[in-house]
Design a protein around this motif. Structure first.
Motif, PDB file in Angstrom:
ATOM      1  N   VAL A 100     -30.017  11.383 -16.620  1.00 27.79           N
ATOM      2  CA  VAL A 100     -31.332  11.318 -17.278  1.00 27.79           C
ATOM      3  C   VAL A 100     -32.420  12.034 -16.481  1.00 27.79           C
ATOM      4  N   PRO A 101     -32.474  11.880 -15.154  1.00 26.99           N
ATOM      5  CA  PRO A 101     -33.530  12.610 -14.427  1.00 26.99           C
ATOM      6  C   PRO A 101     -33.453  14.130 -14.627  1.00 26.99           C
ATOM      7  N   ILE A 102     -32.245  14.669 -14.611  1.00 27.59           N
ATOM      8  CA  ILE A 102     -32.095  16.112 -14.832  1.00 27.59           C
ATOM      9  C   ILE A 102     -32.470  16.446 -16.276  1.00 27.59           C
ATOM     10  N   ASN A 103     -31.977  15.644 -17.219  1.00 28.98           N
ATOM     11  CA  ASN A 103     -32.277  15.897 -18.630  1.00 28.98           C
ATOM     12  C   ASN A 103     -33.781  15.829 -18.904  1.00 28.98           C
ATOM     13  N   ASN A 104     -34.457  14.864 -18.305  1.00 28.03           N
ATOM     14  CA  ASN A 104     -35.903  14.731 -18.532  1.00 28.03           C
ATOM     15  C   ASN A 104     -36.666  15.955 -18.054  1.00 28.03           C
ATOM     16  N   ARG A 105     -36.160  16.584 -17.006  1.00 31.31           N
ATOM     17  CA  ARG A 105     -36.797  17.829 -16.553  1.00 31.31           C
ATOM     18  C   ARG A 105     -36.417  18.987 -17.464  1.00 31.31           C
ATOM     19  N   SER A 106     -35.134  19.126 -17.734  1.00 34.74           N
ATOM     20  CA  SER A 106     -34.648  20.325 -18.431  1.00 34.74           C
ATOM     21  C   SER A 106     -35.076  20.390 -19.889  1.00 34.74           C
ATOM     22  N   ARG A 114     -39.453  27.222 -16.464  1.00 36.01           N
ATOM     23  CA  ARG A 114     -38.291  26.646 -15.783  1.00 36.01           C
ATOM     24  C   ARG A 114     -38.315  26.982 -14.296  1.00 36.01           C
ATOM     25  N   PRO A 115     -37.747  26.077 -13.480  1.00 34.28           N
ATOM     26  CA  PRO A 115     -37.715  26.348 -12.033  1.00 34.28           C
ATOM     27  C   PRO A 115     -36.666  27.410 -11.706  1.00 34.28           C
ATOM     28  N   ASP A 117     -34.207  27.183  -9.765  1.00 31.58           N
ATOM     29  CA  ASP A 117     -32.858  26.622  -9.643  1.00 31.58           C
ATOM     30  C   ASP A 117     -32.375  25.958 -10.938  1.00 31.58           C
ATOM     31  N   TRP A 118     -32.891  26.383 -12.081  1.00 32.08           N
ATOM     32  CA  TRP A 118     -32.552  25.726 -13.344  1.00 32.08           C
ATOM     33  C   TRP A 118     -31.063  25.794 -13.647  1.00 32.08           C
ATOM     34  N   LYS A 119     -30.410  26.898 -13.301  1.00 29.82           N
ATOM     35  CA  LYS A 119     -28.969  27.000 -13.552  1.00 29.82           C
ATOM     36  C   LYS A 119     -28.192  26.009 -12.685  1.00 29.82           C
ATOM     37  N   GLU A 120     -28.601  25.856 -11.444  1.00 29.40           N
ATOM     38  CA  GLU A 120     -27.931  24.905 -10.557  1.00 29.40           C
ATOM     39  C   GLU A 120     -28.114  23.478 -11.071  1.00 29.40           C
ATOM     40  N   GLN A 121     -29.325  23.163 -11.548  1.00 31.02           N
ATOM     41  CA  GLN A 121     -29.563  21.828 -12.090  1.00 31.02           C
ATOM     42  C   GLN A 121     -28.733  21.603 -13.360  1.00 31.02           C
ATOM     43  N   SER A 122     -28.635  22.618 -14.191  1.00 31.24           N
ATOM     44  CA  SER A 122     -27.815  22.500 -15.407  1.00 31.24           C
ATOM     45  C   SER A 122     -26.343  22.317 -15.049  1.00 31.24           C
ATOM     46  N   ASN A 123     -25.882  23.059 -14.055  1.00 35.17           N
ATOM     47  CA  ASN A 123     -24.489  22.917 -13.619  1.00 35.17           C
ATOM     48  C   ASN A 123     -24.231  21.540 -13.021  1.00 35.17           C
ATOM     49  N   ARG A 124     -25.207  20.998 -12.288  1.00 40.24           N
ATOM     50  CA  ARG A 124     -25.078  19.644 -11.727  1.00 40.24           C
ATOM     51  C   ARG A 124     -24.977  18.627 -12.869  1.00 40.24           C
TER      52      ARG A 124
END
Length: 148
Positions: A100-106, A114-115, A117-124
């Motif tokens: 949820v924390p990642i989803n709330n940002r993305s 977008r930041p 590191d958006w791809k890294e966050q999406s991959n995480r």
């Protein structure tokens, strides 16, 4: 009445598993293959849409499994139902703490906002989601086994 609860709960969890499985292995790979910013925009839209629906679905599933476990405590397979409930609890905790924390940002990202590191966050998010899918598949399998 308990039989209807058992079947309804199993179907509800099964459909949830299907949605989450398709996100992991169909939708996100399609979005990742889209050109330029289309994939990121699609993921943001999906995050908004499913981010509104899935919490209700997960909690409802968990509550129904708990009711099934309590109402059917005396029946064969109750241990399977309790274990499925524990796995669904793990999936909810994982969701709240990791996904949820990642989803709330993305879900608010645009190509302009977008930041880096958006791809890294999406991959995480994807990696955590794969684990969550495995957990809810196991819960679904236990509920199906408890029906027999």
């Amino acid at each position: 009445m308990l039989n209807a609860l058992e079947v309804f709960t199993t179907v509800l969890v099964g459909v949830m598993v299907g949605v989450e499985f398709s996100v992991a292995f169909v939708i996100n790979p399609i979005l990742n293959a889209l050109p330029e910013d289309s994939g990121q925009l699609g993921r943001a839209h999906g995050g908004r849409l499913l981010g509104a629906v899935m919490p209700v679905w997960y909690i409802t599933s968990l509550v129904l499994v708990a009711v099934w476990a309590i109402a059917g405590w005396h029946r064969p397979g109750s241990g399977l139902v309790v274990t499925a409930g524990a796995l669904l609890t793990v999936s909810v905790v994982m969701s709240i703490l990791l996904l949820v924390p990642i989803n709330n940002r993305s879900k608010t990202w645009t190509p302009e906002s977008r930041p880096e590191d958006w791809k890294e966050q999406s991959n995480r998010w994807d990696r955590f989601h794969y684990v969550r899918v495995a957990v809810i598949i196991a819960a679904f399998a236990l509920l199906a086994a408890a029906l027999t």
